[in-house]
Design a protein around this motif. Structure first.
Motif, PDB file in Angstrom:
ATOM      1  N   UNK A 146       0.831  -1.210   0.000  1.00  0.00           N
ATOM      2  CA  UNK A 146       0.000   0.000   0.000  1.00  0.00           C
ATOM      3  C   UNK A 146       0.858   1.250   0.000  1.00  0.00           C
ATOM      4  N   UNK A 147       1.948   1.244   0.770  1.00  0.00           N
ATOM      5  CA  UNK A 147       2.810   2.425   0.849  1.00  0.00           C
ATOM      6  C   UNK A 147       3.488   2.718  -0.488  1.00  0.00           C
ATOM      7  N   UNK A 148       3.721   1.674  -1.277  1.00  0.00           N
ATOM      8  CA  UNK A 148       4.408   1.844  -2.562  1.00  0.00           C
ATOM      9  C   UNK A 148       3.446   2.097  -3.716  1.00  0.00           C
ATOM     10  N   UNK A 149       2.150   2.308  -3.418  1.00  0.00           N
ATOM     11  CA  UNK A 149       1.140   2.411  -4.475  1.00  0.00           C
ATOM     12  C   UNK A 149       1.411   3.558  -5.430  1.00  0.00           C
ATOM     13  N   UNK A 161      12.024  -6.864 -14.845  1.00  0.00           N
ATOM     14  CA  UNK A 161      11.577  -6.229 -13.603  1.00  0.00           C
ATOM     15  C   UNK A 161      11.695  -7.189 -12.425  1.00  0.00           C
ATOM     16  N   UNK A 162      11.281  -8.441 -12.630  1.00  0.00           N
ATOM     17  CA  UNK A 162      11.418  -9.437 -11.558  1.00  0.00           C
ATOM     18  C   UNK A 162      12.888  -9.651 -11.207  1.00  0.00           C
ATOM     19  N   UNK A 163      13.740  -9.695 -12.223  1.00  0.00           N
ATOM     20  CA  UNK A 163      15.176  -9.850 -11.964  1.00  0.00           C
ATOM     21  C   UNK A 163      15.705  -8.666 -11.166  1.00  0.00           C
ATOM     22  N   UNK A 164      15.287  -7.468 -11.550  1.00  0.00           N
ATOM     23  CA  UNK A 164      15.695  -6.279 -10.804  1.00  0.00           C
ATOM     24  C   UNK A 164      15.327  -6.399  -9.329  1.00  0.00           C
ATOM     25  N   UNK A 165      14.072  -6.788  -9.083  1.00  0.00           N
ATOM     26  CA  UNK A 165      13.552  -6.795  -7.709  1.00  0.00           C
ATOM     27  C   UNK A 165      14.136  -7.927  -6.868  1.00  0.00           C
ATOM     28  N   UNK A 166      14.135  -9.138  -7.418  1.00  0.00           N
ATOM     29  CA  UNK A 166      14.457 -10.310  -6.600  1.00  0.00           C
ATOM     30  C   UNK A 166      15.947 -10.631  -6.543  1.00  0.00           C
ATOM     31  N   UNK A 167      16.674 -10.374  -7.619  1.00  0.00           N
ATOM     32  CA  UNK A 167      18.094 -10.749  -7.650  1.00  0.00           C
ATOM     33  C   UNK A 167      18.993  -9.608  -7.184  1.00  0.00           C
ATOM     34  N   UNK A 168      18.666  -8.378  -7.575  1.00  0.00           N
ATOM     35  CA  UNK A 168      19.539  -7.246  -7.252  1.00  0.00           C
ATOM     36  C   UNK A 168      19.047  -6.453  -6.038  1.00  0.00           C
ATOM     37  N   UNK A 174      13.492   0.085  -7.294  1.00  0.00           N
ATOM     38  CA  UNK A 174      14.284   0.431  -6.111  1.00  0.00           C
ATOM     39  C   UNK A 174      13.457   1.279  -5.158  1.00  0.00           C
ATOM     40  N   UNK A 175      12.683   2.222  -5.708  1.00  0.00           N
ATOM     41  CA  UNK A 175      11.801   3.041  -4.870  1.00  0.00           C
ATOM     42  C   UNK A 175      10.745   2.171  -4.192  1.00  0.00           C
ATOM     43  N   UNK A 176      10.160   1.255  -4.965  1.00  0.00           N
ATOM     44  CA  UNK A 176       9.132   0.377  -4.405  1.00  0.00           C
ATOM     45  C   UNK A 176       9.704  -0.455  -3.258  1.00  0.00           C
ATOM     46  N   UNK A 177      10.877  -1.052  -3.470  1.00  0.00           N
ATOM     47  CA  UNK A 177      11.458  -1.921  -2.441  1.00  0.00           C
ATOM     48  C   UNK A 177      11.897  -1.112  -1.227  1.00  0.00           C
ATOM     49  N   UNK A 178      12.447   0.092  -1.470  1.00  0.00           N
ATOM     50  CA  UNK A 178      12.871   0.917  -0.346  1.00  0.00           C
ATOM     51  C   UNK A 178      11.680   1.415   0.466  1.00  0.00           C
ATOM     52  N   UNK A 179      10.626   1.841  -0.235  1.00  0.00           N
ATOM     53  CA  UNK A 179       9.411   2.279   0.464  1.00  0.00           C
ATOM     54  C   UNK A 179       8.808   1.116   1.236  1.00  0.00           C
TER      55      UNK A 179
END
Length: 312
Positions: free
Chosen positions: A35-38, A71-78, A152-157
């Protein structure tokens, strides 16, 4: 024997309760983080369709599939391991990183506004000399690079909503958020870019209602893309500015955040019937103004530096 079996069953029940509680923690954490990353998700959904505009219709879904996998590689691997390392060893760095990412979003939005005002045809001219494969590869790589910043913004938020949880719970929650957001965003993007094809298919049906709906979808496609471009730019300014304002508060620079909060509060009191909506809207406008100022300053600096070098 019976006593040992009862004890074993008690242990199993305790483990099951602990597992259920852990799943509840993960589900709750994932929901809060998502929700915070919406705001960034809205931007991601609005930005992506432009990467397949002008390409062959039969390549649209494969291209979106490539971008989604990237996008999945960005989020899950890096990004996921980096986020967990930050949470474990340098939690103080999360806010500055968020603010830097917010500034980048503001810059991108301000640059888009500038290109709209003065015209930006260089990219189109460059694209004209590429063959279809080169153009597709360039579009996919560009989309994945942009996605890296937004992800990166989504994961950090999302991580900022999980500060006191065990690292395993954080990892599972962030992975769930990353997968759910990626599937949701690129599923919606696939529907958007194929909307005209769906409309053409319906327009060929025998049913008069299907034909009307189909023609409406085809006519609505260019309008929707323009609206999405505007929404994406507005979302970048709002989200980026909001991240910067929140970060200033975290560092004790409370004058601007408190000022925006007071104005929003007074505006909400003036319209008590829709106080909550007015409070949010005024706060969002305040964050967007900050984002536009920050983005414009960065654009001015980056555009002036090459001219100064050329002059020398």
């Amino acid at each position: 024997m019976a006593g040992g079996l009862v004890a074993l069953l008690d242990d199993v029940a305790a483990i099951a309760k602990l597992a259920a509680a852990s799943l509840d923690d993960v589900a709750g954490a994932s929901a809060r983080a998502g929700a915070k990353a919406a705001g960034v998700v809205i931007d991601d959904t609005a930005v992506t369709p432009r990467y397949v505009v002008g390409l062959a219709p039969q390549r649209e879904l494969p291209i979106i599939g490539k971008i989604a996998l990237g996008s999945l590689r960005n989020k899950l691997i890096f990004l996921l391991p980096a986020a967990l390392l930050l949470s474990a060893f340098a939690p103080w760095a999360i806010t500055p990183i968020l603010m830097a990412g917010g500034a980048f979003l503001c810059f991108e939005a301000a640059e888009k506004i500038l290109e709209t005002l003065i015209g930006g045809h260089e990219t189109e001219q460059a694209a004209a000399v590429l063959d279809a494969r080169q153009l597709e590869d360039r579009q996919v790589s560009g989309a994945i690079r942009t996605d890296l910043i937004l992800s990166a913004e989504i994961m950090a938020i999302a991580l900022s909503e999980l500060p006191d949880l065990p690292i395993a719970t954080q990892a599972i929650a962030l992975a769930l958020v990353g997968i759910a957001i990626t599937l949701g965003v690129y599923g919606v993007v696939a529907l958007i870019v194929k909307m005209d094809d769906i409309g053409l298919h319906l327009a060929k049906r025998a049913s008069a209602i299907a034909q009307i709906v189909g023609r409406g979808l085809v006519k609505a496609m260019p309008v929707l893309l323009r609206v999405l471009a505007t929404v994406g730019t507005a979302a970048m300014i709002w989200v980026g500015g909001g991240i910067i304002v929140h970060g200033m508060g975290e560092f004790g620079l409370t004058a601007l955040p408190d000022g925006i909060h007071r104005i929003a509060h007074h505006a909400a009191e003036a319209v008590p019937v829709a106080g909550g909506v007015v409070n949010w809207l005024v706060g969002a406008i305040g964050a967007a103004i900050v984002g536009l100022i920050v983005g414009s300053i960065i654009v001015a600096v980056l555009y002036l530096l090459p001219h100064r070098k050329a002059a020398h």
